[in-house]
Design a protein around this motif. Structure first.
Motif, PDB file in Angstrom:
ATOM      1  N   VAL A 296       0.872  -1.177   0.000  1.00 22.60           N
ATOM      2  CA  VAL A 296       0.000   0.000   0.000  1.00 22.60           C
ATOM      3  C   VAL A 296       0.906   1.223   0.000  1.00 22.60           C
ATOM      4  CG1 VAL A 296      -1.698   1.334   1.296  1.00 22.60           C
ATOM      5  CG2 VAL A 296      -1.903  -1.149   1.170  1.00 22.60           C
ATOM      6  N   ARG A 314      -3.039   3.950  -2.768  1.00 27.41           N
ATOM      7  CA  ARG A 314      -3.672   2.765  -3.340  1.00 27.41           C
ATOM      8  C   ARG A 314      -2.936   1.508  -2.934  1.00 27.41           C
ATOM      9  NH1 ARG A 314      -8.781   3.403  -5.634  1.00 27.41           N
ATOM     10  NH2 ARG A 314      -8.912   5.577  -6.279  1.00 27.41           N
ATOM     11  N   CYS A 315      -3.672   0.414  -2.965  1.00 29.03           N
ATOM     12  CA  CYS A 315      -3.054  -0.902  -2.857  1.00 29.03           C
ATOM     13  C   CYS A 315      -2.485  -1.244  -4.222  1.00 29.03           C
ATOM     14  CB  CYS A 315      -4.101  -1.936  -2.434  1.00 29.03           C
ATOM     15  SG  CYS A 315      -3.540  -3.648  -2.526  1.00 29.03           S
ATOM     16  N   SER A 320      -7.131  -0.877  -5.193  1.00 26.15           N
ATOM     17  CA  SER A 320      -8.174  -0.287  -4.352  1.00 26.15           C
ATOM     18  C   SER A 320      -7.577   0.708  -3.365  1.00 26.15           C
ATOM     19  CB  SER A 320      -8.911  -1.387  -3.584  1.00 26.15           C
ATOM     20  OG  SER A 320      -9.457  -2.346  -4.465  1.00 26.15           O
ATOM     21  N   PRO A 322      -6.977   1.975   0.346  1.00 24.56           N
ATOM     22  CA  PRO A 322      -6.986   1.339   1.672  1.00 24.56           C
ATOM     23  C   PRO A 322      -8.121   1.910   2.511  1.00 24.56           C
ATOM     24  CG  PRO A 322      -5.177   2.905   1.492  1.00 24.56           C
ATOM     25  CD  PRO A 322      -5.768   2.771   0.127  1.00 24.56           C
ATOM     26  N   THR A 323      -8.826   1.025   3.204  1.00 23.48           N
ATOM     27  CA  THR A 323     -10.010   1.451   3.954  1.00 23.48           C
ATOM     28  C   THR A 323      -9.825   1.371   5.452  1.00 23.48           C
ATOM     29  OG1 THR A 323     -10.854  -0.810   3.719  1.00 23.48           O
ATOM     30  CG2 THR A 323     -11.610   0.823   2.118  1.00 23.48           C
ATOM     31  N   TYR A 338      -4.092  -0.507   5.585  1.00 22.93           N
ATOM     32  CA  TYR A 338      -4.192  -1.823   4.958  1.00 22.93           C
ATOM     33  C   TYR A 338      -5.408  -1.854   4.038  1.00 22.93           C
ATOM     34  CZ  TYR A 338      -7.860  -2.991   8.368  1.00 22.93           C
ATOM     35  OH  TYR A 338      -9.008  -3.000   9.116  1.00 22.93           O
ATOM     36  N   CYS A 339      -5.400  -2.799   3.113  1.00 23.94           N
ATOM     37  CA  CYS A 339      -6.452  -2.917   2.099  1.00 23.94           C
ATOM     38  C   CYS A 339      -7.380  -4.076   2.450  1.00 23.94           C
ATOM     39  CB  CYS A 339      -5.827  -3.137   0.719  1.00 23.94           C
ATOM     40  SG  CYS A 339      -7.047  -3.367  -0.600  1.00 23.94           S
ATOM     41  N   GLU A 340      -8.669  -3.801   2.483  1.00 23.67           N
ATOM     42  CA  GLU A 340      -9.653  -4.843   2.767  1.00 23.67           C
ATOM     43  C   GLU A 340     -10.167  -5.516   1.499  1.00 23.67           C
ATOM     44  OE1 GLU A 340     -11.864  -3.661   6.856  1.00 23.67           O
ATOM     45  OE2 GLU A 340     -12.366  -2.392   5.141  1.00 23.67           O
ATOM     46  N   SER A 348      -2.623  -6.913   2.634  1.00 22.21           N
ATOM     47  CA  SER A 348      -1.779  -5.941   1.934  1.00 22.21           C
ATOM     48  C   SER A 348      -1.726  -4.685   2.795  1.00 22.21           C
ATOM     49  CB  SER A 348      -2.368  -5.641   0.552  1.00 22.21           C
ATOM     50  OG  SER A 348      -1.632  -4.657  -0.126  1.00 22.21           O
TER      51      SER A 348
END
Length: 734
Positions: A296, A314-315, A320, A322-323, A338-340, A348
């Motif tokens: 990320v 972005r990841c 996507s 990261p949320t 981190y990316c969900e 990630s």
């Protein structure tokens, strides 16, 4: 992760490091005599030059490296040609001195280190900077990250995270002499205030301050420390490390793996590097053959890697945003992003190392083949051969501007049952003949499992690597890869030819993450072939306007027209279930299909309707075997097999079986055909389950609904249009 900047020959570069011992040897010129540690020198922004000319200088070539070179034929030449085009970047690094190294941090969070290295912009004034100036500059570049970390509760003190920044001035003559097997740094003038010698006899330089690295290069390369002196690394051992880097790069070729996945690959395929893969990876990174980055990445770093600034952070694996942010034990930050979106493939994170091989250009394509030759070679029908020949022509002479971004695309628009799989065989053959790699991706695991034996039979010398969740082939390499679209997230610019099947199907359709993954796997200059019986409306418009190269196959392989659906008016299914009865018109149509001994697909729009409908049908038709299945049914595969072998006569199902399933002598009933869950494409696909056998080409298709809506009219219009085109082109037998 360590991060530093280096000035060599008046040119500044920023680098990150998994193993500073390797960096020290690299910049000290210890690689001389190895042709730049494997014949690849880093120039300018980390690009690779002089691949061919300097590779010849390598001593002690190994047989396994020769086999790898053979496997990658044509690719080194591509590097050489590309390197020659990098204006102003070719340089003889052997004749240039490393002036100074500025070690900004030995232990910076990975995402910060990558951003810092990417964001550095160098000026001539920097050669006069001391440690304090470099600390201020680096802190300014990471101002947003440092502020956010402190707001999240981070406890960094004054000067954090660059309190250990150090400037090292390197001897202009590199100052190395070998005495009794030891490498000793020679003094080169008086030390200036705020500037240390990189390595001197008093132990005040880089090596002394890097004691945590002692013994970090083990196995393939051995480094020991005695006081302030470093025991010489034998040239043969350096060759072993260089060979290890070669093997690691070959194993990672075309892949995009998190550190845990890379370690699993090393343990399985390169066990001799298990304890020292980081040193080999660092060497490959310095050579420009491996990319090390954060999974990320924030704005500066992601923009440098091709993501537009407005789209970041972005990841890098799935594209996507990261949320989530959480305290992280791995990097020590209080707010690690981190990316969900791609969590199912491993977390990630901003501090997760992502390894990617440096991309190679796509192979040159061969000339197109005539339809007659294609048909004779693969046993194709006239319509199939014409479409395959058009696609081969596209590969040989790619057109421009068929895609706003990404690789050139070609649409193979073929009706259900046209034999799309057989049509791609000539395309795979052409890619392999040119020395390339090919990918066939499809949204669903069921389709992957069905295609695998057919591909293996067609290409026995290149049995495909079959990838899906839980696949045993997850790390196997083949020139042909067959995968679900989610598995593409583990590749990066790996394939010369990418074939995406069922582009309108769930979960690929309208999923930005999977579209991003598909674009990322194709090499620069590679080509996309899109397969569908029901392309999305946008692709249909592009094809009709001439902006998307395409070929249309309007007829099935057996040469008979597509069955045109008929409409039966019935009340909504939920009302029928509540009343406990099947409408008379539907009962009569079902009975006619049973009388002709057809296998019956009965599609419903909702899983909740299956059980109630099964009870009504079993009461009405007690003499036949009736079952139901859906995406939630663990026994779905077994029921489909029983349906195929006629043990089950009527199967109630959802759109999970709208494609990828062929059952001879079948009829199709679609209940609630006016449901908003059934669009034009879904109706065409479900109708396509009927009439696929040459022994029963005129199967029955029934749209049963209370209303006659736009989707039903459009589906029937599309089917009739394809039949009309096939008739005009002379493909129909009747």
């Amino acid at each position: 992760m360590a991060v530093y900047v280096v000035a060599q020959g008046g040119v500044w570069q920023a680098r990150i490091s998994l193993n500073l011992a390797v960096d020290e040897l690299w910049w000290a010129g210890e690689a001389e005599g190895l042709g730049g540690w494997g014949g690849r020198w880093v120039v300018g922004g980390g690009q690779v030059a002089d691949w061919e000319s300097q590779a010849a200088e390598r001593k002690g070539q190994h047989a396994d490296l020769e086999s790898q070179a053979e496997e990658r034929r044509g690719q080194r030449a591509g590097w050489g040609k590309q390197a020659a085009e990098w204006e102003g970047q070719r340089a003889d690094w052997k004749g240039q001195a490393t002036d100074r190294i500025v070690l900004l941090s030995r232990s910076l969070p990975l995402g910060w280190a990558v951003k810092l290295a990417a964001a550095c912009q160098f000026t001539n004034r920097m050669q006069y900077w001391d440690e304090e100036a470099w600390r201020k500059y680096a802190s300014a570049l990471l101002k947003a990250e440092i502020r956010a970390e402190r707001a999240a509760g981070g406890t960094g003190g004054a000067g954090w995270p660059f309190e250990e920044a150090k400037v090292y001035r390197l001897p202009e003559d590199r100052g190395w002499s070998r005495r009794g097997g030891k490498v000793v740094g020679e003094r080169n003038g008086e030390r200036k205030a705020g500037v240390s010698e990189w390595k001197d006899e008093e132990g005040s330089g880089w090596a002394r301050e890097r004691e945590k690295e002692r013994g970090s290069v083990q196995g393939s390369m051995r480094t020991n420390w005695q006081g302030n002196e470093q025991v010489s690394v034998l040239m043969s051992e350096m060759e072993v490390l260089a060979a290890g880097a070669d093997r690691l790069v070959a194993a990672l070729d075309g892949r995009s793996l998190l550190q845990g996945e890379a370690e699993a690959l090393v343990a399985e395929q390169l066990p001799e590097l298990a304890e020292n893969w980081r040193a080999a990876a660092q060497l490959a990174y310095l050579q420009g053959r491996l990319r090390l980055t954060a999974a990320v990445l924030g704005p500066a770093g992601a923009a440098r890697l091709g993501l537009r600034r407005r789209e970041v952070p972005r990841c890098l694996r799935c594209g996507s945003a990261p949320t989530g942010r959480t305290a992280c034990a791995a990097c020590g930050l209080a707010g690690c992003a981190y990316c969900e979106a791609c969590l199912a493939l491993g977390r990630s994170r901003a501090c997760a190392l992502l390894l990617r091989s440096a991309p190679l250009p796509a192979v040159q394509r061969t000339a197109g083949v005539s339809p007659t030759v294609t048909a004779r070679r693969w046993g194709l029908s006239a319509a199939q051969a014409a479409a395959a020949a058009a696609a081969l022509g596209f590969l040989a002479e790619p057109r421009k501007r068929s895609a706003a971004r990404g690789p050139e695309r070609f649409l193979l628009w073929a009706v259900t049952g046209a034999g799309k799989t057989e049509m791609v065989f000539p395309l795979l053959e052409a890619a392999l003949a040119a020395g390339g790699r090919a990918l066939i991706a499809t949204p669903r695991r069921d389709v992957v499992l069905e295609l695998a034996p057919r591909l293996a039979k067609a290409f026995p010398a290149d049995v495909p690597a079959v990838l899906y969740g839980g696949s045993e082939d997850r790390l196997r390499r083949s020139r042909i890869t067959l995968a679900t679209t989610h598995q593409l997230l583990r590749f990066h610019q790996a394939f010369d030819l990418v074939i995406i099947d069922e582009i309108d199907a769930y979960p690929y359709h309208n999923d930005p993450m999977l579209d991003y993954a598909a674009r990322q796997v194709c090499k620069l200059g590679g080509r996309f072939i899109l397969l569908s019986a029901t392309p999305p409306a946008e692709l249909q418009r592009l094809a009709r306007s001439g902006r998307l190269p395409h070929a249309r196959v309007p007829v099935r392989f057996h040469g008979h027209p597509l069955p045109v659906p008929r409409h039966i008016r019935i009340p909504p299914l939920h009302r029928c279930l509540k009343q406990g009865r099947i409408p008379a018109g539907l009962r009569s149509a079902l009975q006619r299909s049973l009388d002709r001994k057809a296998q019956i697909f009965l599609f419903v729009s909702r899983i909740a309707h299956i059980e109630g409908l099964l009870q009504l049908l079993r009461t009405m038709l007690p003499e036949i075997s009736i079952e139901g299945t859906s995406s939630q049914d663990p026994g779905r595969a077994e029921k489909v097999l029983k349906f195929r072998d006629r043990t089950i006569s009527l199967l109630v199902t959802t759109t999970i079986l709208e494609r990828g399933v062929t059952v001879p002598h079948s009829d199709v009933f679609i209940l609630d055909a006016d449901s908003g869950l059934f669009d034009e494409a879904a109706l065409v696909q479900m109708a396509g389950r009927a009439g696929r056998s040459k022994d029963d080409p005129a199967g029955n298709v029934i749209f049963a609904s209370a209303e006659w809506n736009r989707s039903q009219r459009a589906a029937i219009s599309q089917i009739r249009s394809m039949n009309a085109i096939a008739r005009r082109q002379g493909y129909l037998k009747s």
